[in-house]
Design a protein around this motif. Structure first.
Motif, PDB file in Angstrom:
ATOM      1  N   HIS A   6       0.844  -1.122   0.040  1.00 24.02           N
ATOM      2  CA  HIS A   6       0.010   0.010  -0.042  1.00 24.02           C
ATOM      3  C   HIS A   6       0.936   1.180  -0.065  1.00 24.02           C
ATOM      4  CE1 HIS A   6      -2.391   3.075   1.852  1.00 24.02           C
ATOM      5  NE2 HIS A   6      -3.351   2.420   1.405  1.00 24.02           N
ATOM      6  N   ASN A   7       0.604   2.064  -0.558  1.00 27.29           N
ATOM      7  CA  ASN A   7       1.356   3.685  -0.569  1.00 27.29           C
ATOM      8  C   ASN A   7       0.666   4.632  -0.053  1.00 27.29           C
ATOM      9  OD1 ASN A   7       2.512   6.093  -1.571  1.00 27.29           O
ATOM     10  ND2 ASN A   7       3.394   5.007  -3.259  1.00 27.29           N
ATOM     11  N   ASP A   8       0.820   4.946   1.316  1.00 29.26           N
ATOM     12  CA  ASP A   8       0.150   6.034   2.015  1.00 29.26           C
ATOM     13  C   ASP A   8       0.003   7.364   1.371  1.00 29.26           C
ATOM     14  OD1 ASP A   8      -0.404   3.971   3.980  1.00 29.26           O
ATOM     15  OD2 ASP A   8       1.237   4.664   5.353  1.00 29.26           O
ATOM     16  N   THR A   9       1.198   7.731   0.736  1.00 22.73           N
ATOM     17  CA  THR A   9       1.340   8.996   0.014  1.00 22.73           C
ATOM     18  C   THR A   9       0.488   9.177  -1.054  1.00 22.73           C
ATOM     19  OG1 THR A   9       3.546   9.158   0.982  1.00 22.73           O
ATOM     20  CG2 THR A   9       3.258  10.834  -0.990  1.00 22.73           C
ATOM     21  N   ALA A  10       0.371   8.129  -1.913  1.00 20.70           N
ATOM     22  CA  ALA A  10      -0.626   8.030  -3.101  1.00 20.70           C
ATOM     23  C   ALA A  10      -2.108   8.114  -2.670  1.00 20.70           C
ATOM     24  CB  ALA A  10      -0.213   6.862  -3.933  1.00 20.70           C
ATOM     25  N   VAL A  21      -3.218   9.419   0.018  1.00 22.91           N
ATOM     26  CA  VAL A  21      -3.592  10.930   0.498  1.00 22.91           C
ATOM     27  C   VAL A  21      -3.728  11.684  -0.725  1.00 22.91           C
ATOM     28  CG1 VAL A  21      -2.577  12.577   2.054  1.00 22.91           C
ATOM     29  CG2 VAL A  21      -2.492  10.403   2.841  1.00 22.91           C
ATOM     30  N   LYS A  22      -2.736  11.897  -1.553  1.00 21.07           N
ATOM     31  CA  LYS A  22      -2.750  12.484  -2.871  1.00 21.07           C
ATOM     32  C   LYS A  22      -4.025  12.374  -3.755  1.00 21.07           C
ATOM     33  CE  LYS A  22      -0.446  13.243  -7.124  1.00 21.07           C
ATOM     34  NZ  LYS A  22      -1.132  14.793  -7.357  1.00 21.07           N
ATOM     35  N   ALA A  23      -4.479  10.904  -3.493  1.00 21.30           N
ATOM     36  CA  ALA A  23      -5.932  10.627  -4.315  1.00 21.30           C
ATOM     37  C   ALA A  23      -6.990  11.100  -3.741  1.00 21.30           C
ATOM     38  CB  ALA A  23      -5.894   9.217  -4.508  1.00 21.30           C
ATOM     39  N   LEU A  24      -7.070  11.047  -2.205  1.00 18.56           N
ATOM     40  CA  LEU A  24      -8.253  11.374  -1.408  1.00 18.56           C
ATOM     41  C   LEU A  24      -8.263  12.629  -0.795  1.00 18.56           C
ATOM     42  CD1 LEU A  24      -8.719   7.995   0.532  1.00 18.56           C
ATOM     43  CD2 LEU A  24      -9.784   8.741  -1.354  1.00 18.56           C
ATOM     44  N   LEU A  25      -7.200  13.310  -0.578  1.00 19.74           N
ATOM     45  CA  LEU A  25      -7.138  14.690  -0.117  1.00 19.74           C
ATOM     46  C   LEU A  25      -6.723  15.570  -1.289  1.00 19.74           C
ATOM     47  CD1 LEU A  25      -6.107  14.160   3.384  1.00 19.74           C
ATOM     48  CD2 LEU A  25      -8.359  14.473   2.712  1.00 19.74           C
ATOM     49  N   ASN A  26      -6.207  15.296  -2.481  1.00 23.23           N
ATOM     50  CA  ASN A  26      -5.868  15.980  -3.357  1.00 23.23           C
ATOM     51  C   ASN A  26      -4.760  17.093  -2.928  1.00 23.23           C
ATOM     52  OD1 ASN A  26      -5.768  16.725  -6.090  1.00 23.23           O
ATOM     53  ND2 ASN A  26      -7.047  18.509  -5.876  1.00 23.23           N
TER      54      ASN A  26
END
Length: 192
Positions: A122-126, A128-133
């Motif tokens: 899983h990629n936490d940063t990706a 967060v980018k996808a869900l919080l932009n």
């Protein structure tokens, strides 16, 4: 006859917390990103038969920008990881005691702690980018850019089948056990 429960799929307002030493924490609840939904069996194989689960994003403010690597920054990352792991384990057990599936993703490895690891991490940063932009800087590793904390942010992810209302109640309860108190958004900007 049993009918499935339906829950709103809009992201929650962030839960803004501050620790005893002034450290800011933001937590929000979301439906899985498109990538997680499309690759669930490869990332979370034990969760592939769950009709619905939620992603909890935990953002901890770091004392340092996390763009470069130094002994102090690596120690800070380890401290923030440990705080998340303790919080996440307590939250998982709290929700499991209530009959819900729950797991946390180890930020270092990208694999779930209580579930069987998948083919890909899983990629936490990706997420967060996808869900919080939030923007991401590509460095040795990808670094988030928080709107108020800049690159001084440590992302972590937790997943559960508990509905958002139950997740929010459990998060707030477990946060208090860890010395994280809820605060207003305006106060959060000035917290370390």
């Amino acid at each position: 006859m049993n009918y499935p429960q339906v829950y709103a799929v809009t992201p929650s307002s962030p839960i803004n917390l501050v620790g005893k030493m002034g450290q800011a924490v933001q937590i929000s609840i979301h439906p899985p990103s498109e990538y997680i939904s499309a690759n669930r069996d490869r990332i979370f194989p034990d969760w592939q038969h769950q009709p619905q689960f939620w992603v909890v994003i935990v953002l901890q403010r770091s004392r340092y920008p996390l763009v470069k690597s130094s002994r102090e920054i690596e120690q800070e990352k380890q401290l923030l990881r440990e705080k998340f792991m303790r919080f996440g384990c307590d939250l998982a057990f709290n929700l499991k005691d209530r009959g819900y599936l729950a797991d946390l993703v180890d930020p270092r490895t990208g694999y779930p702690l209580f579930s069987r690891p998948g083919e890909i991490p899983h990629n936490d940063t990706a997420v967060v980018k996808a869900l919080l932009n939030y923007p991401v800087l590509k460095n040795k590793c990808c670094v988030l850019v928080h709107p108020t904390w800049g690159t001084a942010v440590y992302p972590s992810v937790f997943i559960s089948t508990a509905p958002p209302v139950m997740l929010e109640l459990a998060i707030k309860s477990v946060a208090l056990m860890h010395g994280w108190e809820e605060i207003e958004q305006e106060v959060l900007v000035n917290q370390f």
